[in-house]
Every structure is written in C-alpha cells, then in structure tokens.
Scaffold this active site. Sequence first.
Site: not given
Length: 453
Positions: A21-22, A25
């Site tokens: 997920h990170e 980003h």
Amino acid sequence: MDAIGSLFWFIVSIGVLVTFHEFGHYWVARKCGVKVLRFSVGFGRPLWMRRGRDGTEFVVAAIPLGGYVKMLDEREGEVPAAEQAQAFNRQSVYERIAIAAAGPVANILLCVLLLWGAFIVGIQEYAPVVGRAGGIAAEAGLHAGDEVLKIGDRETPTWTDVQFALAVAGLDRARVPVQVRTRDGEMRTRELDMGKLPADFDELRAADTVGLVARHRLQAPIIDNIVEGSPAYGVLAVGDRIIAVDGQPVADFTDIAPAVKALAQRGEPGMIEVERTTDGKTNRLALPLTPVLQRQEDGSERAILGIASRAGGQPPPFDAVRRFGPLEAVPMAVRETWQKAHDTVGFIGRMVTGNASLKYVSGPITTARAANATAQLGFAWFLNFLAILSISLAILNLLPIPLLDGGHLLYYLIELVKGSPLSERTMAAGQYVGLALLVGLMGLALFNDVFHW
C-alpha cells in the site's frame, strides 16, 4: 502456541499489505517529482532504518498496525526554496489525486497477484454438493446429492461460495434462483424464498437456516464401537457401514437415531443393512435387530442399538480444488478480485443501511486468528486470505472519510469542482470528524473481537 502463531502470521499479513500500500504512494509520488522523507511500515519507535540514495528514510517501526509515507509539504514545516518544487502541496490536483489513489490501487493489484498465485498452487475446498435438505430448501425442491452451480447471478464452485451467496440473499430477503445439477446429471433451477428467514438469523449460518447441510458435513454411518450386551452386540461389527434401517436409507450417522426409534416403538425385529469389508472384499448384509427403548431421567424414551460412530474431531478431507495454469489463472484472478470487491462494497452498504449486522466488523484479534488458521490450511489458503484483506484494505481506504485516502480524494475532487483548495479550517474540521469516525470504528472492531473471543 496458537497465540504465538496468530501473532506471527498477523505481523506477516499486515507487513505485506502495508508495504504494498505505502509503496504505491511512494512510487507515484517519486514519479510526480515529490520528495519523500520517510517510508515507514509500522508506527512508533523505529526498529530498523536505512537511508536511500534519494534521501528517503526506510523504516520498520515497533507497532505493526499500519504505515505511512511522509512527503515534503509546506503545510507541515518550512521548505527550502531550492526544494519547494518537490513539495507535495505544490503539485497539480491531478498529481495529488494520483498519489492518494496509488495506495488502494496497489492493494487491488496485489489482490490480483495473490489470487493468481493461489489459483496456480490450487485452493482446496469442499464441493458445493447438498448432503441433506430440509425447511425452506426442501420446499424449494432441493435434494440430497444436488450440486449447486449458481445462486442468483453468482457462480458457486465451492461450498464457501454457496454460504456467502445465501447470506447476501438472506440479508436482502430476496427470492433467489438456484441452479443445480441433480444426482442424475440433469440441470434444474429452484427458487429459494429467503423472505421466510427469521429477522434475527445469523448471516454466517444462512445455509443451515434455510435447511441446507453440505455433503462434507455429514458424518459417515460407520460403526466405531459396540456396547457389550446391547442389541447390536454380536450382530453388527466395528467397521460396518450402515446403509439402511428397516428400509429407511441412511446417509449420515444422525439418520440412524430416528429410524431406530421408530423400529423400537414398533417392538418387532427389523433389518439393519450394512456394508462389511472382509479380506478386502465388501459385502452387503441384511441383519435382524430389535432395538430397546430406555427411559431417561427427564421421562423421555431413547431407542438404544448400542453403537457409536467414528470419532476424532478432524474435518473431512477436501473434495474440490480450484487450480488453473499460469495463463488461465490471470483472468480468473481478475474476475475473483472484482467479485471480492463487489462483495465488500455490498456488505459495507448493507451495514450502513442496517441490513447487515455490525457484529461482523472485526479487528486485529480476529484477523490474527484467521491468518493463523488459513496458514495452517496451506499456502493457497493463506494467499487467498491475504487477497481478501488486500481488497478490503483498498476499499476501506477509498471511503470518503477524512484521514483516509478516500477523504483526501474527496478534498481534491471538491477542489476540481470549485477551482480552489478547501480552506485550512474546513480541512481541519474534516480531520476531526474523520478521527472520530475512525476511533468509533476501531472501538467497535475491538469490542467485537473481544466479545467473539
């Protein structure tokens, strides 16, 4: 050991999901020219840290309940003039939208990848075959031996799919068509009236409530023990498989008791048909027996034959597998990801409208126990579990709640419409609202965890 295993697999699960997920980003932010100060998996005190060539600190922190990507931003502190072009707040609204959406998109792609791997390995499951039908299911015309192929518009390749489809139909109180293949190989469509379910039915036990018992849950009518001096002693033998009692077919060990009671009340000998294997050869025998009625302490009568079933408490072996080749698994993984996303969104919507119970909102304890349980079932099961968590994390983060990615996306969409960013005061108020909602959701999840535990 269960606690240690649950903790270990929880950390592995959260670590994988948060990292992907990170990274979504981080990767899109770097592509947009934003300077990333820290990439952290976990919160709190760093346990491990390394600085990359671009100056980003990569951190593994002590509290494994999430993570974050910290970017250069003038709203959080003074930024040197030479680096202002790399600040997040200086990027176009479209680039900020891309950065905010990248985390959930990474989890969606991870879900596809995990399911692809699970399908290649092969997810072992139970076949969607009916063992016994009663109640609403019997009224609809379902019978033992029916293979459930489709419920509504949802295909049901496994019994788990049958349970989920029935739960959704039950929540909607819908009349749902059920396509089956009968024991004779004929295709038939039945219709279940889920509106007949009680108002407080347990969604996770929808199949039981409508009267459907899976074939794999039936207990084979094989004799494991015979009580000395009982009617069966000297007539039946350990290892016999009971086929019928006084002409009544027996498919499950629980079928024996009512048939034996009827025979005992008649008071005459009846035939017990069994399959007995001797020296590798199986013969079918019809043996005369007369059960006896025994009065219990509560005044009721119980028919006694004097036999017990095979015990052990172990679940039956899986009898179905979903396995595909590397190329065939790609569209199957995409399709399954879409189905899981659709199911998750639908369930959240039903909870918001009150059609689904909030008791199924779960937190870290339930997640840890599920992670451990699926890991024990096999690699494919654990990959499937991670896929469910990954798509759930993606959808939850896309909810329009401030502090979540969806909240940021909502701000940016409003900015696109009105032509300017929201005021700092408005966004700050939204953050407080979002914090209150998240704290309430976490409190509910922890309460449910402890209550179920």
